[in-house]
Write an enzyme that holds these catalytic residues in place. Structure first.
Site, PDB file in Angstrom:
ATOM      1  N   HIS A  17      59.368  31.775  37.343  1.00 53.37           N
ATOM      2  CA  HIS A  17      59.195  30.637  36.458  1.00 53.37           C
ATOM      3  C   HIS A  17      59.686  29.217  37.264  1.00 53.37           C
ATOM      4  CE1 HIS A  17      59.764  33.201  32.726  1.00 53.37           C
ATOM      5  NE2 HIS A  17      58.502  32.763  32.668  1.00 53.37           N
ATOM      6  N   LYS A  41      57.394  37.137  18.759  1.00 52.05           N
ATOM      7  CA  LYS A  41      58.321  38.135  19.660  1.00 52.05           C
ATOM      8  C   LYS A  41      59.356  38.236  19.149  1.00 52.05           C
ATOM      9  CE  LYS A  41      55.413  37.407  24.075  1.00 52.05           C
ATOM     10  NZ  LYS A  41      55.495  36.887  25.441  1.00 52.05           N
ATOM     11  N   ARG A  90      49.594  34.907  37.356  1.00 47.21           N
ATOM     12  CA  ARG A  90      50.040  36.134  38.478  1.00 47.21           C
ATOM     13  C   ARG A  90      48.856  36.947  38.956  1.00 47.21           C
ATOM     14  NH1 ARG A  90      54.498  37.887  34.738  1.00 47.21           N
ATOM     15  NH2 ARG A  90      52.975  37.600  33.424  1.00 47.21           N
ATOM     16  N   SER A 128      59.715  38.674  32.829  1.00 43.66           N
ATOM     17  CA  SER A 128      60.868  38.625  31.905  1.00 43.66           C
ATOM     18  C   SER A 128      61.032  39.940  31.611  1.00 43.66           C
ATOM     19  CB  SER A 128      60.839  37.775  31.158  1.00 43.66           C
ATOM     20  OG  SER A 128      60.661  36.408  31.448  1.00 43.66           O
TER      21      SER A 128
HETATM   22  O1  PNS Z   1      55.894  33.103  28.172  1.00 44.17           O
HETATM   23  P1  PNS Z   1      54.717  33.288  27.097  1.00 44.17           P
HETATM   24  O2  PNS Z   1      55.268  34.357  26.071  1.00 44.17           O
HETATM   25  O3  PNS Z   1      53.473  33.958  27.671  1.00 44.17           O
HETATM   26  O4  PNS Z   1      54.521  32.061  26.392  1.00 44.17           O
HETATM   27  C1  PNS Z   1      53.584  32.041  25.227  1.00 44.17           C
HETATM   28  C2  PNS Z   1      53.484  30.553  24.569  1.00 44.17           C
HETATM   29  C3  PNS Z   1      54.943  30.379  24.042  1.00 44.17           C
HETATM   30  C4  PNS Z   1      53.134  29.663  25.521  1.00 44.17           C
HETATM   31  C5  PNS Z   1      52.623  31.005  23.265  1.00 44.17           C
HETATM   32  O5  PNS Z   1      53.111  31.786  22.388  1.00 44.17           O
HETATM   33  C6  PNS Z   1      52.544  29.593  22.413  1.00 44.17           C
HETATM   34  O6  PNS Z   1      51.476  28.704  22.792  1.00 44.17           O
HETATM   35  N1  PNS Z   1      53.216  29.273  21.477  1.00 44.17           N
HETATM   36  C7  PNS Z   1      53.323  28.117  20.671  1.00 44.17           C
HETATM   37  C8  PNS Z   1      52.286  28.415  19.446  1.00 44.17           C
HETATM   38  C9  PNS Z   1      50.998  27.693  19.603  1.00 44.17           C
HETATM   39  O7  PNS Z   1      50.703  26.728  20.199  1.00 44.17           O
HETATM   40  N2  PNS Z   1      50.168  28.759  19.493  1.00 44.17           N
HETATM   41  C10 PNS Z   1      48.472  28.567  19.763  1.00 44.17           C
HETATM   42  C11 PNS Z   1      48.027  28.596  21.310  1.00 44.17           C
HETATM   43  S1  PNS Z   1      47.686  30.166  21.399  1.00 44.17           S
END
Ligand code: PNS
Length: 160
Positions: A17, A41, A90, A128
């Site tokens: 990150h 999550k 990645r 992670s």
């Molecule tokens: O690090 P991660 O777990 O891959 O991140 C996922 C994240 C936080 C980017 C995703 O869960 C997210 O966008 N959450 C916010 C809610 C949202 O906007 N959802 C709609 C788009 S998919």
């Protein structure tokens, strides 16, 4: 040029990150790391702990700010008058999920662009989830996370 948002669960921040945040900060005048609450999550660290660790981990990254956000990313973009999301890519296995998120976000907000950055090759398989698994089984995570994160994970698993 406006700020770019770098969203993630960051449970916890890894060196991968940090690598992406540094790359983003070379391209955008300001980068806002958005720590998503993500109720879908079950994170190891609370949102406030993840924010604290992200602040400490990203402290050497130029022009970065860390915030916590619980809503849709597109609303966060609107609030910051921004249109760019940064995501690390990645391996091919990331692509399907990232593709779905990028198009969903663009459907919700037409101006939303997702910029994918590739980390240094040494972080290609770092996540992670892997870090937590190694730490839980008492393995050495020194090479994968900053010291502040390592100490917090070790402390967490001592208590569990
Ligand atoms: O690090 P991660 O777990 O891959 O991140 C996922 C994240 C936080 C980017 C995703 O869960 C997210 O966008 N959450 C916010 C809610 C949202 O906007 N959802 C709609 C788009 S998919």
């Amino acid at each position: 040029m406006k700020a770019a948002l770098y969203p993630g669960t960051f449970d916890p921040v890894t060196n991968g990150h940090i690598d992406i945040a540094v790359r983003a900060s070379r391209i955008f005048p300001k980068v806002i790391a958005v720590v998503a609450e993500n109720p879908a999550k079950e994170p190891l660290f609370s949102a406030d702990e993840r924010v604290e660790l992200a602040k400490e981990s990203f402290k050497e990254v130029p022009q970065i700010e860390v915030i916590k956000y619980s809503g849709l990313l597109v609303n966060c973009l609107r609030e910051y008058n921004a249109s760019v999301l940064i995501r690390g890519l990645r391996a091919l296995s990331d692509f399907e999920y990232e593709f779905q998120m990028a198009f969903t976000n663009r459907n919700l907000l037409a101006s939303c662009e997702t910029v994918f950055l590739m980390p240094s090759a040494k972080y290609t398989y770092l996540s992670s989830t892997m870090v937590k698994q190694i730490a839980q089984l008492k393995g050495d995570i020194t090479a994968f996370v900053p010291d502040c994160v390592r100490l917090k994970i070790e402390e967490k698993y001592r208590k569990i």
